[in-house]
Design an enzyme around this catalytic site. Structure first.
Site, PDB file in Angstrom:
ATOM      1  N   LYS A  42    -113.966 106.628  33.400  1.00  0.00           N
ATOM      2  CA  LYS A  42    -114.338 105.704  34.243  1.00  0.00           C
ATOM      3  C   LYS A  42    -112.996 105.273  34.977  1.00  0.00           C
ATOM      4  O   LYS A  42    -112.578 104.187  35.122  1.00  0.00           O
ATOM      5  CB  LYS A  42    -114.968 104.495  33.417  1.00  0.00           C
ATOM      6  CG  LYS A  42    -115.319 103.269  34.484  1.00  0.00           C
ATOM      7  CD  LYS A  42    -116.736 103.469  35.050  1.00  0.00           C
ATOM      8  CE  LYS A  42    -116.957 102.526  36.111  1.00  0.00           C
ATOM      9  NZ  LYS A  42    -118.096 102.767  36.899  1.00  0.00           N
ATOM     10  N   ASP A  75    -126.559 111.084  23.411  1.00  0.00           N
ATOM     11  CA  ASP A  75    -127.864 110.656  23.091  1.00  0.00           C
ATOM     12  C   ASP A  75    -128.766 110.894  24.295  1.00  0.00           C
ATOM     13  O   ASP A  75    -130.107 111.353  24.399  1.00  0.00           O
ATOM     14  CB  ASP A  75    -128.211 109.197  22.897  1.00  0.00           C
ATOM     15  CG  ASP A  75    -128.016 108.901  21.136  1.00  0.00           C
ATOM     16  OD1 ASP A  75    -127.296 109.617  20.711  1.00  0.00           O
ATOM     17  OD2 ASP A  75    -128.640 107.792  20.856  1.00  0.00           O
ATOM     18  N   ASP A  97    -120.858 106.734  34.910  1.00  0.00           N
ATOM     19  CA  ASP A  97    -121.993 106.355  35.418  1.00  0.00           C
ATOM     20  C   ASP A  97    -122.681 107.320  36.257  1.00  0.00           C
ATOM     21  O   ASP A  97    -123.824 107.626  36.152  1.00  0.00           O
ATOM     22  CB  ASP A  97    -121.984 104.901  36.249  1.00  0.00           C
ATOM     23  CG  ASP A  97    -120.687 104.933  37.208  1.00  0.00           C
ATOM     24  OD1 ASP A  97    -119.771 105.695  37.448  1.00  0.00           O
ATOM     25  OD2 ASP A  97    -120.464 103.952  37.988  1.00  0.00           O
ATOM     26  N   ASP A 157    -120.609 109.531  22.652  1.00  0.00           N
ATOM     27  CA  ASP A 157    -121.568 108.815  21.854  1.00  0.00           C
ATOM     28  C   ASP A 157    -122.977 108.661  22.695  1.00  0.00           C
ATOM     29  O   ASP A 157    -123.941 109.053  22.351  1.00  0.00           O
ATOM     30  CB  ASP A 157    -121.145 107.747  21.243  1.00  0.00           C
ATOM     31  CG  ASP A 157    -122.142 107.097  20.239  1.00  0.00           C
ATOM     32  OD1 ASP A 157    -122.740 107.698  19.654  1.00  0.00           O
ATOM     33  OD2 ASP A 157    -122.550 105.866  20.465  1.00  0.00           O
ATOM     34  N   TYR A 181    -113.603 103.080  19.334  1.00  0.00           N
ATOM     35  CA  TYR A 181    -114.080 103.114  17.888  1.00  0.00           C
ATOM     36  C   TYR A 181    -112.927 102.700  16.799  1.00  0.00           C
ATOM     37  O   TYR A 181    -113.007 102.108  15.674  1.00  0.00           O
ATOM     38  CB  TYR A 181    -114.437 104.504  17.371  1.00  0.00           C
ATOM     39  CG  TYR A 181    -116.010 104.718  17.839  1.00  0.00           C
ATOM     40  CD1 TYR A 181    -116.353 104.687  19.145  1.00  0.00           C
ATOM     41  CD2 TYR A 181    -116.835 105.225  16.978  1.00  0.00           C
ATOM     42  CE1 TYR A 181    -117.491 105.137  19.463  1.00  0.00           C
ATOM     43  CE2 TYR A 181    -118.186 105.425  17.065  1.00  0.00           C
ATOM     44  CZ  TYR A 181    -118.429 105.168  18.621  1.00  0.00           C
ATOM     45  OH  TYR A 181    -119.760 105.515  18.830  1.00  0.00           O
TER      46      TYR A 181
HETATM   47  C1  IPM Z   1    -123.044 109.189  16.177  1.00  0.00           C
HETATM   48  C2  IPM Z   1    -123.623 108.082  15.551  1.00  0.00           C
HETATM   49  C3  IPM Z   1    -122.238 107.430  15.180  1.00  0.00           C
HETATM   50  C4  IPM Z   1    -121.479 107.295  16.242  1.00  0.00           C
HETATM   51  C5  IPM Z   1    -122.478 106.126  14.402  1.00  0.00           C
HETATM   52  C6  IPM Z   1    -123.458 106.052  13.240  1.00  0.00           C
HETATM   53  C7  IPM Z   1    -121.300 105.406  13.770  1.00  0.00           C
HETATM   54  O1  IPM Z   1    -123.943 107.129  16.503  1.00  0.00           O
HETATM   55  O2  IPM Z   1    -122.801 110.159  15.383  1.00  0.00           O
HETATM   56  O3  IPM Z   1    -123.312 109.434  17.247  1.00  0.00           O
HETATM   57  O4  IPM Z   1    -121.415 106.344  16.848  1.00  0.00           O
HETATM   58  O5  IPM Z   1    -120.248 108.118  16.315  1.00  0.00           O
HETATM   59 MG    MG Z   2    -124.450 108.097  18.386  1.00  0.00          MG
END
Ligand code: IPM
Ligand code: MG
Length: 375
Positions: A187, A247, A219, A243, A141
């Site tokens: 990884k 999700d 993975d 990240d 990042y």
């Molecule tokens: C999160 C989001 C952010 C990230 C984006 C919006 C920059 O996806 O907080 O998970 O990747 O950290």
């Molecule tokens: Mg995110």
């Protein structure tokens, strides 16, 4: 207790969910006798539009002077400002950096009331209770060099020993208060940065002989999260892997809308729901405010050291869910019609139990407690 909190509603559904977070925070203040002063400022698309900067100076100055910051959501707008690319999500990355919050804590547990609403079979998700501890200020990042030149695009994954060490310590410390198990994700069969990550995480693990430690390839972890999510307690990850995996882990609960997060390590805690701006449903009053409301619980816990108040928020959320209420995203055939964002906030604020009654949680049927029995 007096506290000053900066609210950054941001974009899309951000303002809608923060309105409900504020309602719950104010109700906690009233019930428990605290004074929380809330100030608001701009971040994201609007800030980019008005100031040419997704994190304007005024917001920066406020952020470093408060006790905690609560973000709603940050959008996806990209503009060219004085010929330079500026995007809204950079505002969030800059804010994390400004506050020095390197440890992003993302708890994922499946409330009993939502077990049937997960897209996975109930027997897979019942009892899931894990935390992603995501490194937030390093890795790809922020790594340099990065760019697009002459038909080549590149980003760089960079980690220093110190960065890996401090996030590993955060993960082990957290595990000590939980089921005492850390799984570090990498990884290491391909990436140098991951080989190094694994080595440092292993080194830190020796200081925590009471905590079970293992490393897992990312993975494989992506597969295991769906296959057998109960095996995980604390997942220690780099910025990018965390990240993605957070999700994925959110799917276990059935909706990204329910998940809170805290970013700590600096002087001012930063709290935000895990979901994004969701422009497709913005302004319709159907967004799920639970991620934002549960972020308030984390804020009460971690910034103000108020575990009873934090517990009261979590308990109220659980009881509202158990009574069959939910926004459309978590409703899926529930026994009541889906409720709006605002109604969900009202129900939770109404279900808060007064101080000293935590032990009664769950014992008193469905009356709503101090604020008039909303559920
Ligand atoms: C999160 C989001 C952010 C990230 C984006 C919006 C920059 O996806 O907080 O998970 O990747 O950290
Ligand atoms: Mg995110």
């Amino acid at each position: 207790m007096d506290g000053r909190i900066l609210f950054l509603p941001g974009d899309g559904i951000g303002p809608e969910v923060l309105r409900e977070a504020r309602r719950v925070l104010e109700a906690i203040g009233e019930n428990f006798g605290h004074r929380f002063e809330v100030v608001e400022a701009l971040i994201g698309d609007d800030a980019l539009e008005r100031f040419g900067d997704p994190l304007p100076d005024e917001t920066r100055a406020l952020a470093i002077g408060v006790d905690a910051v609560l973000v709603g959501a940050v959008g996806l707008a990209v503009r060219s400002v004085d010929g330079v690319r500026a995007d809204a999500s950079r505002g969030l990355l800059d804010l994390r950096k400004l506050l020095g919050n390197y440890a992003n804590i993302r708890p994922v547990s499946v409330p009993t009331a939502l077990v049937d609403r997960s897209p996975l079979r109930p027997d897979r998700v019942r009892g899931v209770d894990l935390v992603v501890v995501r490194e937030l200020l390093g890795g790809i990042y922020f790594g340099r060099p990065r760019g697009i030149e002459d038909g080549v695009a590149y980003d760089t994954e960079v980690y220093t020993e110190e960065e890996i060490r401090r996030i590993s310590v955060s993960a082990f410390e957290l595990a000590r208060g939980r089921r005492k198990k850390v799984t570090s994700i990498d990884k290491a069969n391909v990436l140098e940065s991951s080989i190094f990550w694994r080595r440092i995480a292993e080194e830190v693990s020796r200081d925590y002989p009471d905590v079970e430690f293992s490393s897992m390839l990312v993975d494989n972890c992506a597969m295991q999260l769906i296959h057998n999510p109960r095996q995980f307690d604390v997942l220690l990850t780099s910025n990018m892997f965390g990240d993605i995996l957070s999700d994925e882990a959110a799917v276990l609960v059935g909706s990204l809308g329910t998940l809170p997060s805290a970013s700590v390590g600096g002087d001012v805690g930063l709290y935000e729901p895990v979901h994004g701006a969701a422009p497709d449903i913005a302004g319709r009053g159907i967004a799920n405010p639970l991620g934002a409301i549960l972020s308030v619980a984390m804020l009460l816990d971690l910034t103000f050291a108020l575990p009873e108040e934090a517990g009261a928020v979590r308990d109220a959320v659980n009881r509202v869910l158990e009574n069959g209420y939910g926004t459309a995203d978590i409703h899926a055939g529930g026994r009541r019609a889906p409720v709006s964002t605002a109604r969900m906030g009202e129900l939770i604020a109404g279900a808060l139990r007064p101080p000293g009654t935590a032990a009664m949680a769950g014992a008193a049927g469905t009356e709503g407690g101090a604020r008039g029995g909303a559920c």
